[in-house]
Design a protein around this motif. Structure first.
Motif, short mmCIF file in Angstrom:
data_model
loop_
_atom_site.label_atom_id
_atom_site.label_comp_id
_atom_site.label_asym_id
_atom_site.label_seq_id
_atom_site.Cartn_x
_atom_site.Cartn_y
_atom_site.Cartn_z
N ASP A 72 0.86 -1.18 0.00
CA ASP A 72 0.00 0.00 0.00
C ASP A 72 0.90 1.23 0.00
O ASP A 72 1.92 1.25 0.68
CB ASP A 72 -0.90 0.00 1.24
CG ASP A 72 -2.09 0.95 1.08
OD1 ASP A 72 -1.86 2.15 0.80
OD2 ASP A 72 -3.23 0.49 1.24
N ASP A 73 0.51 2.24 -0.76
CA ASP A 73 1.31 3.47 -0.84
C ASP A 73 1.07 4.41 0.34
O ASP A 73 1.79 5.39 0.51
CB ASP A 73 1.05 4.20 -2.16
CG ASP A 73 -0.42 4.60 -2.31
OD1 ASP A 73 -0.68 5.74 -2.72
OD2 ASP A 73 -1.31 3.77 -2.03
N ASP A 74 0.10 4.12 1.18
CA ASP A 74 -0.23 4.97 2.32
C ASP A 74 0.45 4.42 3.59
O ASP A 74 0.07 3.36 4.09
CB ASP A 74 -1.74 5.02 2.51
CG ASP A 74 -2.17 5.99 3.59
OD1 ASP A 74 -1.34 6.40 4.42
OD2 ASP A 74 -3.37 6.35 3.59
N PRO A 75 1.45 5.13 4.13
CA PRO A 75 2.16 4.62 5.31
C PRO A 75 1.28 4.49 6.55
O PRO A 75 1.54 3.65 7.40
CB PRO A 75 3.28 5.64 5.53
CG PRO A 75 2.94 6.83 4.72
CD PRO A 75 2.00 6.40 3.65
N ILE A 76 0.22 5.27 6.64
CA ILE A 76 -0.69 5.14 7.78
C ILE A 76 -1.40 3.79 7.73
O ILE A 76 -1.52 3.11 8.75
CB ILE A 76 -1.71 6.31 7.80
CG1 ILE A 76 -0.97 7.62 8.06
CG2 ILE A 76 -2.80 6.07 8.84
CD1 ILE A 76 -1.82 8.86 7.88
N LEU A 81 -2.07 -1.82 9.62
CA LEU A 81 -2.18 -3.24 9.30
C LEU A 81 -1.06 -4.04 9.97
O LEU A 81 -1.29 -5.15 10.46
CB LEU A 81 -2.14 -3.45 7.79
CG LEU A 81 -3.37 -2.97 7.02
CD1 LEU A 81 -3.15 -3.08 5.52
CD2 LEU A 81 -4.61 -3.72 7.44
N SER A 82 0.14 -3.48 10.01
CA SER A 82 1.26 -4.15 10.67
C SER A 82 0.97 -4.37 12.14
O SER A 82 1.29 -5.42 12.70
CB SER A 82 2.55 -3.35 10.50
OG SER A 82 2.93 -3.30 9.14
N ARG A 83 0.37 -3.38 12.78
CA ARG A 83 0.04 -3.51 14.21
C ARG A 83 -1.05 -4.54 14.44
O ARG A 83 -0.97 -5.37 15.34
CB ARG A 83 -0.39 -2.17 14.78
CG ARG A 83 0.76 -1.23 14.97
CD ARG A 83 0.32 0.06 15.62
NE ARG A 83 1.42 1.00 15.62
CZ ARG A 83 1.32 2.27 15.32
NH1 ARG A 83 0.15 2.78 14.99
NH2 ARG A 83 2.37 3.05 15.34
N ASN A 94 5.78 -0.24 -0.28
CA ASN A 94 4.99 0.96 -0.53
C ASN A 94 4.69 1.19 -2.01
O ASN A 94 4.18 2.24 -2.38
CB ASN A 94 5.68 2.18 0.07
CG ASN A 94 5.76 2.07 1.57
OD1 ASN A 94 6.82 1.81 2.12
ND2 ASN A 94 4.64 2.22 2.24
N SER A 95 5.02 0.20 -2.85
CA SER A 95 4.73 0.30 -4.29
C SER A 95 4.66 -1.10 -4.89
O SER A 95 5.14 -2.07 -4.28
CB SER A 95 5.84 1.10 -4.99
OG SER A 95 7.06 0.37 -4.95
N GLY A 96 4.10 -1.17 -6.08
CA GLY A 96 4.06 -2.45 -6.79
C GLY A 96 5.45 -2.96 -7.11
O GLY A 96 5.73 -4.15 -6.98
N ALA A 97 6.34 -2.05 -7.51
CA ALA A 97 7.72 -2.45 -7.82
C ALA A 97 8.43 -2.99 -6.58
O ALA A 97 9.15 -3.98 -6.64
CB ALA A 97 8.49 -1.26 -8.40
#
Length: 184
Positions: A72-76, A81-83, A94-97
């Motif tokens: 996901d490109d949104d760090p929030i 989700l990580s938490r 943070n990107s498809g690549a």
């Protein structure tokens, strides 16, 4: 009548069958989901969402720890989700690549992927992953905020993968991970 969550493997579907109801006495129905429209306009549009039916936590079986990739490109969103999924080993792209790079070096049991991202979208990432490994592509669950293009709608209708709506229902998110964990 309840139906099994689309994230459940075919093996588990055969094992547990479709005959159970959400009101079974033994409450080991974490694998089941109730198919319901979310809003009246969804009913008219034929849009359905899967709401997991989860028994009491004390009766929930122990699950294997998963290797999860969040794209996901949104760090929030990735931090949240990580938490929520901290019981598992989580990596973030943070990107498809960035996701393709991680996928080339690591095996993931579950891939949570935003549908619309700048650069390589979730749809393009799916196609690239599917070209390399259809088995890996099957492990992708798409996250969407509901505001996506006609191309995105057609893509989600065409692929068999599950999806999670933003804002997230944390029980649904945990149920997806638990279901995948049981499949291992």
């Amino acid at each position: 009548m309840p139906t099994l969550c689309p994230a459940v493997s075919p093996q588990l579907q055969r094992q547990h069958g479709q005959h159970r109801t959400p009101h079974t006495a033994d409450h080991d129905d974490i694998l089941e989901a109730e198919k319901k429209p979310r809003r009246a306009r969804d009913l008219l549009a034929g849009t359905w969402y899967y709401r997991p039916i989860v028994g009491p936590l004390s009766e929930t079986p122990r699950h294997a720890s998963l290797q999860i990739l969040i794209v996901d490109d949104d760090p929030i969103v990735t931090r949240m989700l990580s938490r929520v999924l901290s019981a598992h080993t989580v990596q973030v792209a943070n990107s498809g690549a960035g996701a393709l790079e991680r996928l080339s070096h690591h095996h993931f049991d579950l891939i949570l992927c935003d549908l619309t991202m700048p650069g390589m979208s979730g749809m393009e990432l799916y196609r690239a992953v599917e070209a390399e490994s259809a088995e890996t592509a099957e492990r992708m669950i798409f996250m969407t905020g509901g505001a996506f293009t006609r191309e995105g709608q057609e893509f989600l209708e065409r692929v068999p993968n599950g999806r999670l709506e933003k804002p997230f229902d944390l029980r649904a998110l945990r149920a997806v991970a638990a279901t995948r964990s049981l499949a291992l």
